[in-house]
Write an enzyme that holds these catalytic residues in place. Sequence first.
Site, short mmCIF file in Angstrom:
data_model
loop_
_atom_site.label_atom_id
_atom_site.label_comp_id
_atom_site.label_asym_id
_atom_site.label_seq_id
_atom_site.Cartn_x
_atom_site.Cartn_y
_atom_site.Cartn_z
N THR A 1 -31.62 -25.69 34.32
CA THR A 1 -30.24 -25.78 33.91
C THR A 1 -30.65 -24.09 33.71
OG1 THR A 1 -29.85 -27.76 33.68
CG2 THR A 1 -28.49 -26.36 32.53
N HIS B 1 -35.89 -9.78 24.57
CA HIS B 1 -35.04 -9.30 23.12
C HIS B 1 -36.29 -8.52 22.66
CE1 HIS B 1 -40.36 -10.75 22.09
NE2 HIS B 1 -39.98 -11.05 23.57
N ASN C 1 -46.95 -1.97 25.12
CA ASN C 1 -46.55 -2.24 23.82
C ASN C 1 -47.67 -1.45 22.29
OD1 ASN C 1 -48.30 -4.08 25.38
ND2 ASN C 1 -48.38 -5.04 23.85
N THR D 1 -43.43 -13.91 30.16
CA THR D 1 -44.42 -14.18 30.14
C THR D 1 -44.41 -14.94 31.78
OG1 THR D 1 -44.98 -14.30 28.12
CG2 THR D 1 -45.93 -15.86 29.14
N SER E 1 -37.32 -8.02 29.95
CA SER E 1 -37.26 -9.10 28.25
C SER E 1 -35.88 -9.01 26.91
CB SER E 1 -38.76 -9.40 27.42
OG SER E 1 -38.63 -10.43 26.35
N CYS F 1 -49.00 -10.24 19.39
CA CYS F 1 -49.25 -11.66 20.69
C CYS F 1 -50.73 -11.87 20.26
CB CYS F 1 -49.16 -11.52 22.39
SG CYS F 1 -46.68 -10.79 22.11
N GLN G 1 -41.35 -3.05 27.54
CA GLN G 1 -40.86 -2.27 26.44
C GLN G 1 -40.17 -0.92 27.41
OE1 GLN G 1 -42.07 -2.68 23.77
NE2 GLN G 1 -42.93 -5.07 23.29
N1 PLP Z 1 -45.38 -7.91 28.51
C1 PLP Z 1 -45.61 -6.97 27.57
C2 PLP Z 1 -45.83 -5.36 27.89
C3 PLP Z 1 -45.14 -7.40 26.47
O1 PLP Z 1 -44.96 -6.65 25.34
C4 PLP Z 1 -44.56 -8.88 26.06
C5 PLP Z 1 -44.31 -9.04 24.79
O2 PLP Z 1 -44.86 -9.17 23.56
C6 PLP Z 1 -44.05 -9.59 26.73
C7 PLP Z 1 -44.90 -8.82 28.71
C8 PLP Z 1 -43.84 -11.28 27.11
O3 PLP Z 1 -42.07 -10.77 26.60
P1 PLP Z 1 -42.06 -12.67 26.45
O4 PLP Z 1 -42.60 -12.29 24.42
O5 PLP Z 1 -40.45 -12.26 26.72
O6 PLP Z 1 -42.47 -13.65 27.20
#
Ligand code: PLP
Length: 374
Positions: free
Chosen positions: A227, A191, A141, A73, A189, A315, A169
């Site tokens: 940091t 996670h 996603n 994000t 990302s 999201c 993704q």
């Molecule tokens: N971009 C895509 C295509 C995503 O699927 C997501 C999260 O669902 C993000 C960006 C945002 O990632 P983060 O959770 O690391 O902020």
Amino acid sequence: MTLNRAYLDWNASAPLRPDSRDAVVHALDVCGNASSVHAEGRHARAIIETAREQVASLVNAKPSEVVFTSGATESNNWVVAGGWDTIMRAGIEHDSILAPAHISGARNVGLSVDRNGEVDVAPVTDVPVGRTLLTLQLANNETGVVQDVAKVAAEARSGGFVVHTDAVQAPGRIVVDFLALGVQAMSLSSHKIGGPKGVGALVVSGDVDLAPFVRGGGQEHRRRAGTENIAGIAGFGAAAAAARRDLANAHRVKALRDQLESDVLAITRDATVIGRDAGLRLPNTTCLALPGALAETLVIKLDLAGVAVSAGSACSSGKVGPSRVLAAMDVPADLARSAIRVSIGMTTTEREVAMFVDAWRNIAARRMETRKVA
Ligand code: PLP
């Protein structure tokens, strides 16, 4: 995973990999600040630089091009905030692209999307005015549809624009090659690849003039202040190293996903797999629509049966109304309202897929009964 549960929502967040957990736990005990010159500081610095190499290697970038952030994000917000005159993007992009682009003051140019979820890049070189960013996600996603980013980047760069891809993704599922894609910036990302939440990266080539988004200290070579989140970064690096090895087994994931889809279509002949006719889809993702059903209800029924999936993107869950991604693909609103996303991964088992299929069969049977009564 809990024995009587099937977690099939990997695109929302992938389970933490054991290698990544170990790296996080080890780094949590490192007391030094990576900016300090003493031995403890150098230890922290070494952990960060190892992770930087691991992330760079996952996407064939140079370590010096990897800037750690608090997640994709932030990476997406950062690139969009680059002081552009024009931002070209499609309606299938993540909210972390669309929302900041909307308020950026730049002229927003929408790229059209076809019924398969593929972005039409024909007008790429016609429209832009001034300093232009073209941002195109590598894989969606919600549908898993993969875009031909390399082709678009080649065209767009010949027009003098900066090209960014949100590749969140894709790693571990398809080949992600920063150099070969020909983009100048890429969001990642942790996670989504089995690392901890709250850490990510913007991979950015040296020829892009991008002012820092988070300002303060001189961390990350003055590109991102604050940091460093050493434990998060260490876990991200370990997950990146492991994700590189996933590609060798992507065919197993695809076989499970294909089995799930064909079982669903055999049980409910009127169901649709959205994006199935696209040139390329992620091997782990399926977007299933069941006419007449409501996605939120399906998600709850599946959850009660022990199966975790999501309605549209996690999201945007909690918002009423059809998915913005599916609307951009011109999927009829009724069908879009019934669409759920099932996303699996390397450790998904046949038993978990069978749990989903059994639950789907029960939902379909009750649907038939309701129809007979009505
Ligand atoms: N971009 C895509 C295509 C995503 O699927 C997501 C999260 O669902 C993000 C960006 C945002 O990632 P983060 O959770 O690391 O902020």
